[in-house]
Motif scaffolding. Structure first.
Motif: not given
Length: 116
Positions: A6-21
């Motif tokens: 769960k932590y890895i999934a949340v961290f990955s999602a936040i990272s992807i959103i930040t990169i896209l932004f």
């Protein structure tokens, strides 16, 4: 163990959103800069004997005058108005994007400019 996934999934999602932004912010800034500088340059085509010349103006002041095809050996002239216009537009696009207006042989080939 499930908590780690769960932590890895949340961290990955936040990272992807930040990169896209950040990516879309940089793209928007680049588009805004092109709009501001795009109107500053203009192109003038001149016929000289059996050849064509292009001139790039920056706010009504002559900035570049190109009588010969850049990036090729010798003094080869533009044989058609269309060839001079294509290369002139490439130069204006580069100036508008705040890059050096250097033309390469690959760009000439891509734009179907005839030279020897």
């Amino acid at each position: 163990m499930k908590n780690i996934y769960k932590y890895i999934a949340v961290f990955s999602a936040i990272s992807i959103i930040t990169i896209l932004f950040l990516y879309f912010q940089s793209v928007n800034n680049a588009v805004d800069n092109v709009k501001e500088t795009n109107t500053a340059y203009s192109l003038k085509l001149i016929e000289k004997e059996n050849s064509w010349i292009y001139e790039v103006y920056n706010q009504e002041q002559l900035y570049i005058r190109q009588e010969y095809i850049p990036a090729v050996k010798g003094k080869q002239v533009f044989k058609t108005k269309e060839d001079a216009e294509k290369v002139g537009q490439v130069v204006i696009n580069k100036l508008s994007n705040k890059t050096l207006p250097v033309i390469t042989v690959a760009e000439l080939t891509t734009n179907n400019i005839s030279f020897q």
